[in-house]
Design an enzyme around this catalytic site. Structure first.
Site, mmCIF file in Angstrom:
data_model
loop_
_atom_site.group_PDB
_atom_site.id
_atom_site.type_symbol
_atom_site.label_atom_id
_atom_site.label_comp_id
_atom_site.label_asym_id
_atom_site.label_seq_id
_atom_site.Cartn_x
_atom_site.Cartn_y
_atom_site.Cartn_z
ATOM 1 N N PRO A 1 3.804 -67.923 -52.604
ATOM 2 C CA PRO A 1 3.418 -67.601 -53.984
ATOM 3 C C PRO A 1 3.099 -66.124 -54.198
ATOM 4 C CG PRO A 1 2.283 -69.573 -53.245
ATOM 5 C CD PRO A 1 2.940 -68.964 -52.037
ATOM 6 N N ASP A 2 2.580 -65.446 -53.184
ATOM 7 C CA ASP A 2 2.240 -64.034 -53.365
ATOM 8 C C ASP A 2 3.446 -63.214 -53.786
ATOM 9 O OD1 ASP A 2 -0.608 -63.030 -52.017
ATOM 10 O OD2 ASP A 2 0.067 -64.999 -51.356
ATOM 11 N N TYR A 3 4.566 -63.449 -53.127
ATOM 12 C CA TYR A 3 5.743 -62.635 -53.417
ATOM 13 C C TYR A 3 6.300 -62.950 -54.791
ATOM 14 C CZ TYR A 3 5.319 -60.759 -48.838
ATOM 15 O OH TYR A 3 4.819 -60.088 -47.753
#
Lengths: 400, 395
Positions: free
Chosen positions: A169-171
């Site tokens: 999810p961060d990317y």
């Protein structure tokens, strides 16, 4: 000319999602200034270095390329004043703190609007800025679990959930945030109005599962993990190749591809075998199908299999790891694998931003952010304070 | 709040690029799908409502096209091509995701489109991009998640590498596609000309988790470890009495976890475990001990207890658990929508509150639902021409 020349972004970010969002805006030409403090306000990724050197964390370096670094101790009242002076000269303020942190410091959206009416504020907390779980802390993998992604990312019928070990999810959030920032800039240009954008990383991850959620909503039943299988193709899987833990992915979507596939692997009889003659029968005999295909792939390296099948018009790709990507001649030809020299890390290869445009409005990656390296630029050139005044504030722990 | 109000896009994309148009549409751009008269091929992809494979019941179609408008237009026919080009003159954006060369075969290459409208931004979303030795490789999603490295770091190491649910490679590419489109519109405001945006899903995937950089600095690629994070421990899926949680413990949270876990084994207090690197080396052993602790609680109780102590732990939810979570309900992430064939259901909205409000969006369009409105009323096709195109089967 880079796309965002003339746009100034102030960021308070840590980890991957926020910093990488800053990197995308910075490489797009914005002047992105990241604030940290040695008084308990460092990006947590500074501690991911093998020897404790806060300038030698490889993860930090890649996630903050092209971003300027300034120090500011938000615990000091004078620092807050300086920050407000900067807000008056900026376009966007972005943070991935817990949602209550900035408002508590008197730096909430309404506060910032009083300083600069058309400011664009972007927050990207794990679960959003309001609601009963707004203060919950999170990392990418926990957000992924919450969003349903972990439960659905698995082979079928497994004893426990797997997901991906990456902070997936961060990317995605780090791309989403600049995207909404650009919508806000276009909106501001047309209406003269700023905007407050509250991006929930949990919601954003679920947004990448729109079909699954629609299935749950329409049928009332939870979808189950599909692994590498899809209802509209067969084969559609990863197959073991020559070498240790080497694999290739093969997809056959049309009958024409199926015939070419069978001819190419020297097994034309499979095309008319009643078990495999149509998509429906292939799907009914997936185990046997995978076995026949695996018998061919095991004698080829992943890249050999890919070249043979792609040449014959059948979709196939090597399951590439970091080493393969590093050496990938296609990615090198497109300039995607980029090499930089870093003060502490030496020569490092990393990925460029995957957006190519005719106008070449995206800058090459550069590394230039030793902590506080741009203090003089930020407090001297932008705000106009003298070197002696800046030195005094450094002494007093305001710029620290 | 419609941030992109006033912009118009033609969406020619297939399964691979339709999410890009959805992202633009959710932010207020008018996105007009151009479908062949027989319907977008995605309408033929399951799963279907009631397992009925009819054009209006495809769930992938409904999810990826919510809020868009639908015009049918056969641009493989000369008169259809000319009609499409006349629309291109009046819009800001075209999104496409054909295999290389398909549009050019019909005289509709990105260059041709931009000749007709120099202010146009054409966004091409493909597996391997518009240039480079593999630009013509066939690229369904599984192929790009394989080639982009994501599969190599995903899945149980005893089983084949695992791709993500749905079409993650192209979803990721579509977000970059929307960003590239908006950057180009921003630039157009300054210099008056459009651009061609080239997004390769392989590269979007290879941007994840710094896999190239990790190989470069560590000399070895990241391998797949199931749910276990490459560098951090304990960072894994852990069992509870009624399901699973994901717990992610870095340096600043390890002492917090031990303080909360009063009867933890004393070995864990060892100085060698203060840093991630030490804990990661013994992750299997540490994970086993932590699992004995987490099993004592329900999922809900454990998450509440750990979050109250500032430790990042969230439940492993199924979609239905997520939909009924109090946070999700509070933020009105799902909204009721009515569709003439799919009926009434909860539709996922855009994952951003804009000035505290959730952007609204409509249901997916029926095939050709807006053909006449758009062509005649919006783009000035005369009624007589429309009837002729209709009679020829072009619209």
């Amino acid at each position: 000319m880079a796309f965002l020349d003339g746009i100034r972004v102030l960021t308070f970010t840590s980890g991957v999602a926020g910093p990488n969002a800053g990197r995308l805006l910075a490489q797009s030409g914005a002047e992105v200034i990241k604030f940290e403090s040695l008084q308990g306000g460092l990006d947590s990724f500074r501690f991911f270095s093998p020897d404790g050197d806060i300038e030698a964390s490889p993860r930090l370096v890649e996630a903050n390329l092209n971003v300027l670094s300034a120090q500011l101790n938000l615990k000091s009242p004078k620092a807050l004043e300086l920050l407000k002076e900067l807000v008056a000269k900026s376009d966007i303020v972005l943070d991935n703190f817990r949602p209550d942190v900035m408002p508590r410091l008197g730096l909430g959206y309404e506060d910032l609007r009083k300083i600069k009416e058309d400011i664009i504020v972007i927050k990207m907390p794990g679960l959003g800025s309001d609601g009963p779980k707004a203060k919950y802390g999170s990392w990418g993998t926990t957000v992924m679990a919450y969003s349903g992604m972990t439960a659905l990312w698995n082979h079928p019928n497994q004893p426990h959930p797997i997901g991906t070990q990456t902070v997936y999810p961060d990317y995605e959030a780090s791309t989403f945030a600049p995207m909404i920032a650009l919508s806000a800039l276009l909106h501001r240009k047309r209406t003269g109005k700023g905007v407050f954008l509250d991006l929930s990383q949990g919601e954003m991850t679920a947004f990448l599962l729109g079909v699954s959620y629609l299935q749950a909503a329409v049928t009332g039943k939870d979808p189950l993990p599909q692994g590498n299988d899809r209802p509209y193709a067969a084969p559609h899987n990863a197959y073991r190749c020559q070498g240790e833990d080497r694999w290739c992915a093969i997809v056959v979507e049309t009958e024409d591809q199926w015939h070419r596939f069978c001819d190419t692997i020297g097994r034309p009889e499979l095309a008319t075998d009643p078990r495999f003659a149509t998509l429906a029968t292939r799907r009914a005999n997936l185990g046997a199908l995978d076995e026949e295909i695996g018998a061919w792939t095991k004698d080829h390296t992943p890249h050999e299999a890919m070249e043979i099948l792609q040449k014959a018009g059948v979709p196939c790709g090597a399951v590439q790891d970091g080493r393969d990507l590093f050496h990938d001649q296609h990615l090198r030809a497109r300039g995607f694998v980029h090499e930089i020299d870093h003060l502490k890390l030496g020569h490092v290869a990393l990925s460029d931003i995957p957006i190519k445009t005719g106008k070449k409005g995206i800058n090459l990656p550069v590394t230039n952010s030793v902590l506080g390296q741009h203090n003089a630029h930020v407090y001297g050139q932008i705000l106009g304070y003298s070197p002696s005044q800046i030195a005094a504030w450094q002494e007093e722990g305001v710029i620290k | 709040m419609k941030l992109l109000e006033g912009f118009v896009a033609l969406d020619l994309a297939d399964l691979r690029g339709q999410f890009c148009g959805r992202l633009l549409s959710d932010q207020g751009m008018e996105v007009i799908k151009v479908e062949p008269p027989a319907g977008d091929p995605v309408r033929r992809l399951g799963p279907f409502k009631d397992n009925d494979p009819s054009l209006e019941k495809s769930l992938p179609f409904a999810a990826l096209n919510a809020g868009k408008k639908s015009v049918t237009l056969d641009w493989t026919h000369a008169a259809g091509r000319e009609l499409l080009l006349s629309l291109v003159e009046k819009v800001d954006v075209v999104v496409e995701s054909f295999e290389g060369g398909t549009l050019a075969e019909y005289g509709l290459s990105p260059d041709e489109l931009r000749r007709r409208n120099p202010r146009l931004v054409v966004t091409s979303i493909s597996g391997f991009g518009q240039t480079g030795p593999r630009k013509d490789y066939l690229s369904p999603d599984l192929i790009v998640t394989a080639m982009g490295g994501l599969m190599s770091v995903s899945g149980d190491p005893k089983l084949p590498p695992t791709t993500g649910p749905e079409t993650q490679g192209f979803y990721s590419a579509s977000i970059y596609g929307a960003l590239g489109t908006l950057l180009s519109l921003w630039q157009r405001d300054k210099d008056g000309t459009g651009d061609h945006v080239d997004i390769a899903a392989q590269e979007a995937m290879a941007s994840h988790d710094q896999v190239i950089r990790t190989f470069s600095t560590e000399g070895a690629p990241i391998r797949r470890f199931g749910s276990q994070h490459h560098h951090v421990a304990p960072a894994n899926v852990f069992p509870t009495s009624d399901g699973y949680v994901y717990l992610f413990v870095t340096h600043q949270h390890w002492t917090g976890l031990l303080a909360l876990w009063k009867d933890h084994p004393v070995e864990l207090d060892s100085v060698e475990f203060k840093h991630n690197i030490g804990r990661r080396k013994k992750a299997d052993w540490i994970n086993g001990l932590v699992a004995d602790y987490t099993r004592q609680f329900t999922k809900r109780d454990l998450v509440t207890k750990l979050q109250e102590a500032g430790l990042p732990c969230l439940p492993v939810y199924s979609p239905s658990e997520f939909m009924t979570d109090d946070q999700i309900q509070h933020r009105k992430f799902f909204q009721p929508v009515h569709h003439p064939v799919l009926g009434d259901y909860s539709q996922m909205a855009f994952p951003v509150l804009i000035n505290g409000e959730r952007p609204l969006l409509g249901p997916p369009p029926l095939l050709g639902q807006h053909t006449r409105d758009i062509l005649v009323q919006r783009f000035g096709v005369t009624a007589a021409d429309f009837e002729m195109l209709f009679a020829q089967g072009i619209v």
